[in-house]
Motif scaffolding. Structure first.
Motif, PDB file in Angstrom:
ATOM      1  N   ASN A   3      -3.606  16.198  -2.831  1.00 20.35           N
ATOM      2  CA  ASN A   3      -4.653  16.134  -1.681  1.00 20.35           C
ATOM      3  C   ASN A   3      -4.843  17.614  -1.089  1.00 20.35           C
ATOM      4  O   ASN A   3      -5.868  17.995  -0.611  1.00 20.35           O
ATOM      5  N   ASP A  23       6.029  11.501  -2.733  1.00 20.03           N
ATOM      6  CA  ASP A  23       5.010  10.758  -2.675  1.00 20.03           C
ATOM      7  C   ASP A  23       4.160  10.949  -3.945  1.00 20.03           C
ATOM      8  O   ASP A  23       3.700  11.829  -4.279  1.00 20.03           O
ATOM      9  N   VAL A  44       2.042   8.581  -5.285  1.00 21.58           N
ATOM     10  CA  VAL A  44       0.830   7.854  -5.284  1.00 21.58           C
ATOM     11  C   VAL A  44      -0.092   8.236  -6.195  1.00 21.58           C
ATOM     12  O   VAL A  44      -0.690   7.613  -6.757  1.00 21.58           O
ATOM     13  N   GLN A  45      -0.278   9.730  -6.142  1.00 19.11           N
ATOM     14  CA  GLN A  45      -1.401  10.143  -6.970  1.00 19.11           C
ATOM     15  C   GLN A  45      -0.832  10.487  -8.468  1.00 19.11           C
ATOM     16  O   GLN A  45      -1.312  10.428  -9.497  1.00 19.11           O
ATOM     17  N   LYS A  85      -1.372   3.208  -5.404  1.00 19.06           N
ATOM     18  CA  LYS A  85      -2.515   3.168  -6.118  1.00 19.06           C
ATOM     19  C   LYS A  85      -2.584   2.453  -7.561  1.00 19.06           C
ATOM     20  O   LYS A  85      -3.059   1.436  -7.787  1.00 19.06           O
ATOM     21  N   GLY A 117      -1.230   8.525   4.150  1.00 21.33           N
ATOM     22  CA  GLY A 117      -1.627   7.076   4.632  1.00 21.33           C
ATOM     23  C   GLY A 117      -2.033   6.877   6.146  1.00 21.33           C
ATOM     24  O   GLY A 117      -2.159   7.913   7.001  1.00 21.33           O
ATOM     25  N   TYR A 140      -2.466  13.910   2.872  1.00 21.93           N
ATOM     26  CA  TYR A 140      -2.759  12.641   3.400  1.00 21.93           C
ATOM     27  C   TYR A 140      -1.738  11.865   2.863  1.00 21.93           C
ATOM     28  O   TYR A 140      -1.304  11.893   1.492  1.00 21.93           O
ATOM     29  N   ASN A 175       5.292   4.960   2.402  1.00 21.59           N
ATOM     30  CA  ASN A 175       5.577   6.370   3.076  1.00 21.59           C
ATOM     31  C   ASN A 175       6.152   5.923   4.102  1.00 21.59           C
ATOM     32  O   ASN A 175       7.094   6.453   4.991  1.00 21.59           O
ATOM     33  N   THR A 203       0.730  -1.334  -0.014  1.00 21.61           N
ATOM     34  CA  THR A 203      -0.181   0.028   0.061  1.00 21.61           C
ATOM     35  C   THR A 203       0.822   1.291  -0.113  1.00 21.61           C
ATOM     36  O   THR A 203       1.975   1.281   0.322  1.00 21.61           O
ATOM     37  N   GLY A 204       0.277   2.219  -0.305  1.00 23.48           N
ATOM     38  CA  GLY A 204       0.920   3.737  -0.422  1.00 23.48           C
ATOM     39  C   GLY A 204       1.389   3.961   1.007  1.00 23.48           C
ATOM     40  O   GLY A 204       2.263   4.629   1.385  1.00 23.48           O
ATOM     41  N   SER A 205       0.584   3.807   2.014  1.00 19.83           N
ATOM     42  CA  SER A 205       0.921   3.944   3.455  1.00 19.83           C
ATOM     43  C   SER A 205       2.028   3.170   3.723  1.00 19.83           C
ATOM     44  O   SER A 205       2.943   3.733   4.368  1.00 19.83           O
ATOM     45  N   ASP A 250       3.740  15.272  -1.762  1.00 20.30           N
ATOM     46  CA  ASP A 250       3.532  15.013  -3.093  1.00 20.30           C
ATOM     47  C   ASP A 250       3.774  16.139  -4.150  1.00 20.30           C
ATOM     48  O   ASP A 250       3.452  17.305  -3.820  1.00 20.30           O
TER      49      ASP A 250
HETATM   50  C1  LIG Z   1      -0.838  11.130  -1.732  1.00 19.65           C
HETATM   51  C2  LIG Z   1      -1.102   9.804  -0.986  1.00 19.65           C
HETATM   52  N1  LIG Z   1      -0.093   8.925  -0.275  1.00 19.65           N
HETATM   53  C3  LIG Z   1      -0.475   7.773   0.173  1.00 19.65           C
HETATM   54  C4  LIG Z   1      -1.732   7.236   0.125  1.00 19.65           C
HETATM   55  C5  LIG Z   1      -2.091   6.088   1.089  1.00 19.65           C
HETATM   56  O1  LIG Z   1      -2.112   5.063   0.034  1.00 19.65           O
HETATM   57  P1  LIG Z   1      -3.008   3.643   0.573  1.00 19.65           P
HETATM   58  O2  LIG Z   1      -4.362   3.929   0.856  1.00 19.65           O
HETATM   59  O3  LIG Z   1      -2.737   3.030  -0.366  1.00 19.65           O
HETATM   60  O4  LIG Z   1      -2.464   3.221   1.890  1.00 19.65           O
HETATM   61  C6  LIG Z   1      -2.946   8.105  -0.365  1.00 19.65           C
HETATM   62  C7  LIG Z   1      -3.993   7.674  -0.378  1.00 19.65           C
HETATM   63  O5  LIG Z   1      -5.187   8.123  -0.568  1.00 19.65           O
HETATM   64  C8  LIG Z   1      -2.489   9.280  -0.759  1.00 19.65           C
HETATM   65  O6  LIG Z   1      -3.377  10.150  -1.620  1.00 19.65           O
END
Ligand SMILES: Cc1ncc(COP(=O)(O)O)c(C=O)c1O
Length: 421
Positions: free
Chosen positions: A208, A236, A238-239, A266, A134, A132, A109, A104-106, A203
């Motif tokens: 976000n 980050d 993820v987005q 994601k 994670g 956000y 990070n 996961t992204g969490s 990010d």
């Molecule tokens: C910028 C960002 N980093 C990390 C995450 C966390 O990712 P995950 O839900 O896969 O743990 C999110 C989730 O929305 C996010 O928007």
């Protein structure tokens, strides 16, 4: 529907969020389309996880074939994950040569922040105040939404996020320096409190935070401040990663940032849970020395097959170029809309938004934005809202979004805005 909702609450417990006043029960998806249990079709302008389209047959086949052949973990040698890491890291520069896969992204990070600790021996961390990253214990210290029980730890400092309409320092021209000055102040405060400074996480598209329109080079002064203080920069992705912003494969490349660590998630596996941390070999080495690391479900042959198929499809279908072209068309369509609450239309590639404020001012209009999202759903178009004030439409569809989808979205939004008045 009502029955499923109440069974859901009984079986899954209270306070499970749903989208929309009347939650939608989606049962099938293909490309940019979703269908609910009554057979109603929706245009998906929200979901970024199905990056190459819902149920893409090549990704589905890659996952199914690998799952039918073998799925083990990273303690065995396997060609798939090594080949994927080589291919992925080739899209990144500046010595970002090694990949650690997570789920996961969490997790990504969380690992990146701990890499900052390992490399510096310090604990101070900095992020923005409208973000956000994670849900782990460590990463949720940065979440804007909720203050952690016991309050935020002293070794995490949050700096004001940049903003398009309300620039830090009072002017768009001075915003880059103003943001860097905030980071410098946070570093000083961490040093003074005895924590020292380990890393800045952000990010590079500030998704976000409401994806403010920032020029290339915006983060150069911040990067200089962080480097001078001996800290690490974590991007980050993820987005914005995997070509979403159209002109560049990664958000940090778009803004001209040179991170030490890049995290992603994601869209990476098109829905199969794959995420990753890419960094330099010495950073991974130090992290593994100090923390060790094993993750049962990460970096499996199936995860690598899914992620690899996503790269295949992005390339074969020219999806980064599609994001640039259709995104520009969508932005132009949105910019042609006329309504007293539209304060700004911005974005890059297939990540765009419309910021709504009270007429004639900068006061966010979250209720109006929420109403627009609801009414778009009633018209069969799914989107979300984001930003510190919850007043920015979040339009972030699968990357196979076509010009006619963009036209349909704009026409529907024009009708909704007229309806709400
Ligand atoms: C910028 C960002 N980093 C990390 C995450 C966390 O990712 P995950 O839900 O896969 O743990 C999110 C989730 O929305 C996010 O928007």
């Amino acid at each position: 529907m009502t029955d499923l909702l109440s069974r859901r609450e009984r079986a899954l417990g209270p306070r499970m969020t749903t989208f929309y006043r009347e939650p939608v029960e989606i049962v099938r998806g293909a490309g940019v389309r979703l269908w609910d249990a009554e057979g109603r079709e929706y245009l998906d302008a929200y979901n970024n996880v199905p990056h190459v389209g819902h149920g893409h047959p090549l990704v589905v086949a890659a996952i199914a074939n690998q799952l039918a052949t073998l799925n083990t973990h990273t303690r065995y040698l396997h060609e798939g994950i090594v080949a994927y890491a080589e291919r992925l890291t080739a899209t990144l520069g500046a010595g970002l040569d090694v990949l650690t896969m997570v789920c996961t992204g969490s997790e990504a990070n969380d690992m990146a922040l701990r890499m900052g600790w390992a490399m510096t021996g310090k604990t101070g961390l900095i992020g923005t105040d409208a973000t956000y990253h994670g849900n782990t214990h460590l990463v949720s210290q940065f979440s804007a939404g909720r203050t952690p029980i016991g309050g935020r730890v002293d070794w995490v400092r949050r700096v004001p996020a940049p903003d398009s309409l309300r620039p830090l320092g009072g002017s768009a021209d001075g915003q880059a320096e103003a943001f860097a000055a905030e980071v410098a102040r946070a570093i000083e405060a961490l040093e003074a409190a005895g924590h020292g400074f380990a890393a800045l996480i952000l990010d590079p598209f500030f998704a976000n935070e409401g994806f403010p329109d920032l020029p290339p080079g915006f983060l150069a002064p911040t990067q200089a401040v962080v480097r001078a203080a001996g800290g690490l920069i974590i991007a980050d992705e993820v987005q914005p990663g995997f070509g979403r912003t159209g002109g560049h494969f990664w958000g940090h490349q778009r803004i001209g940032l040179t991170p030490d660590i890049v995290t992603m998630g994601k869209p990476m596996g098109n829905g199969y849970p794959v995420a990753g941390v890419v960094t330099r070999p010495e950073i991974v080495e130090t992290f593994r020395r100090d923390f060790g690391y094993f993750n049962t479900f990460a970096g499996t042959p199936v995860a690598a097959a899914a992620a690899s198929a996503v790269l295949d499809v992005i390339e074969a279908e020219g999806l980064q170029t599609n994001a640039a072209q259709v995104g520009a068309h969508l932005l132009a369509g949105l910019r042609a809309l006329d309504h007293p609450r539209i304060a700004d239309v911005r974005g890059a590639g297939l990540f765009v938004g419309v910021e709504f404020t009270e007429p004639g001012g900068l006061e966010p209009a979250p209720d109006f934005t929420a109403e627009a999202v609801e009414r778009m759903r009633e018209r069969g178009v799914l989107m979300g809202r984001i930003g510190r004030g919850g007043n920015i439409l979040k339009i972030r569809p699968p990357m196979v979004f076509a010009r006619e989808n963009a036209d349909h979205l704009v026409t529907s939004l024009a009708a909704v805005l007229e309806e709400i008045g």
